[in-house]
Design an enzyme around this catalytic site. Sequence first.
Site, PDB file in Angstrom:
ATOM      1  N   HIS A   1       0.284  -6.117 -23.800  1.00 64.89           N
ATOM      2  CA  HIS A   1      -0.582  -5.136 -24.478  1.00 64.89           C
ATOM      3  C   HIS A   1      -0.644  -5.344 -25.984  1.00 64.89           C
ATOM      4  O   HIS A   1      -1.737  -5.427 -26.563  1.00 64.89           O
ATOM      5  CB  HIS A   1      -0.089  -3.723 -24.177  1.00 64.89           C
TER       6      HIS A   1
ATOM      7  N   ALA B   1       0.800  -1.227   0.000  1.00 66.22           N
ATOM      8  CA  ALA B   1       0.000   0.000   0.000  1.00 66.22           C
ATOM      9  C   ALA B   1       0.829   1.270   0.000  1.00 66.22           C
ATOM     10  O   ALA B   1       0.304   2.344  -0.331  1.00 66.22           O
ATOM     11  CB  ALA B   1      -0.934  -0.003   1.216  1.00 66.22           C
TER      12      ALA B   1
END
Length: 640
Positions: free
Chosen positions: A380, A153
């Site tokens: 991608h 985080a």
Amino acid sequence: MSMSISALSVPFSEYSVSTPIPLSYAHQFSIRSFAAPTSKFHLGSGGRHVVYGGGATGFCQRFCGLKRWIFESLNLQKHNKQPGPAIEFKNSKEKIAVTSQLEDSSLPHIQPGVSMEVSASLGSHSSFPQTHSLEFPVERGQGPSLCIAVIGATGELARRKIFPALFALYYSGFLPENVGIFGYSRKKLTDEDLRSTIASTLTCRVDHQENCGDKMDAFLSRTYHIDGGCDNKEGMTKLNSLMEQIEGGSEANRIFYLAVPQEALEDVASSLADKAQTSKGWNRIIIEKPFGLNALSSRQMTQSLLSKFEEKQIYRIDHLLGRNLIENLTVLRFANLVFQPLWSRTFIRNVEVILSEDVVVQAARYFDGYGIIRDIVHSHILQTIALLAMEPPISLDGEDIRNEKVCVHVVPNFWCMYFLYSEDFFQVKVLRSIRKLEPSDIILGQYKASTKDKVDVYLNSLTPTYFAAALYIDNARWDGVPFLIRTGLGLIQHRVEIRIQFHHVPGNLYRERIGHNIDKATNELILCDVPDEAILVKVNNKIPGLGLQLDSPQLNLLYKDKYKLEIPDSYEHLLLDVINGDNHLFMRSDELAAAWNILSPVLHEIDNNNIAPELYELGGRGPVGAYYLWAKHGVRWAED
């Protein structure tokens, strides 16, 4: 109470009434709720419900059910799931009270030979001391329906992308009002420390701006930090304890975003699988690229993940695939009759996929065996080509779309069910139809920068920052059509485009009016994402006035003029897909393996120093060799 179908018992949380399961499973499940036509049942001795089915219908039900059992049984053996702890009820009343609170989907996946009962203490709190102050009331049955944990985080990815995307979804109403957000890291932070860290990155929608401050305060008040320490198993137990306290006794689902380095991924995933999954709803994990550094490490990572999770729980995220351009590819293809008949080698001459960046990246991260092939091309670029070239799926279901990108649908034959999980059994689709790349069809580049003292500065590494190649798909639809890709860093501009060029008009009556360069008058469909999102169609048209002069203008759908809306960030799009269980933009394990099969020979040549990158100026147009590659395959270079 269990259910018997012709001496076979059915766990109704996983199977329909018509699905038979071996008798050995009968004692392992207790039935909580089911819906079935009452005419099919009667109450037999010992409180057992018996279903009668005869004739062709009964045989069909048994046969289909047997095939499905074989499918599930193989799945269980392959994944080797670890069963949850067995807990007993003190009395039958407690059993009824607890099971009535749970939905069918909340049963954990059970292995054959393992019995499992749910105890009345299922929703009880962990023995870990509570160190967080809950800022909203938690009542049994009124807790959040969704908990999202961001593992890692305090990293840049979480702070700059993940938390802002979660708040944007919360602000727009796509998350439950009482959602729980958990930040997990190894730093000793309080809840307030985490909230103050991410607060500066949160922004409200520019097209809303209503109750922005209140929404932000509400979101931050539901955000908590967990100090995982050095032992992930202990840390995940703390995370699970806090989640249970906030969930109360209600049914809740959990998402775990693993924003961690590759070397820590397997340990973190294993620990949360054992210690932090809920049995009161579904669990999903999100994994950031790269998905391994080569075919071997990727396979090992996949095997490790599938030993703890099912394939449907794993979401391999690539933020570039969350762009509106990618999502619009299937809409453009399958919702417009004007394009459907043209989508083949009969009318399409070539396809270009362009992704250039005008920025550079931190050398320490990019040049350490990573590079543009693993960063951009593997996921991608190849996924974009797969969506462009795949056959129409039978539905918009994520698995149906992913099947078209990799494998054909398996004929529901009894004997072939046994081989369903063999990689060799899958027949090729788009990714597996791509021809082996030859060194002559590849151009690699590496940018070189100059300091103020005009001294060349670049790392002594062969890791490419530019990649161009000509791919061919050897199937009936695309035979002979070159798919040319080019992507690089440190180029003249940031540009994302897909260009589809059509064949010349046979016997064109206006050839003499077009001029000597007939390629400039070729019809094109151009899909732009950066700098401006747009759909362009290049057509030939008569210039108004006397005489007959032709021009090649572009019919322009510019999104910023047509749609007065803010375009959501790609992380918002993909996170919402995970919440909704839509996985068509996330790579499945077989897609991952197919992509590595295409690129592994190239990486092998680079590792053996058989292909050297061509140096190009930072801020330039890339290696000169790419221009020759385009000319070799008869494609006009689209100017930057």
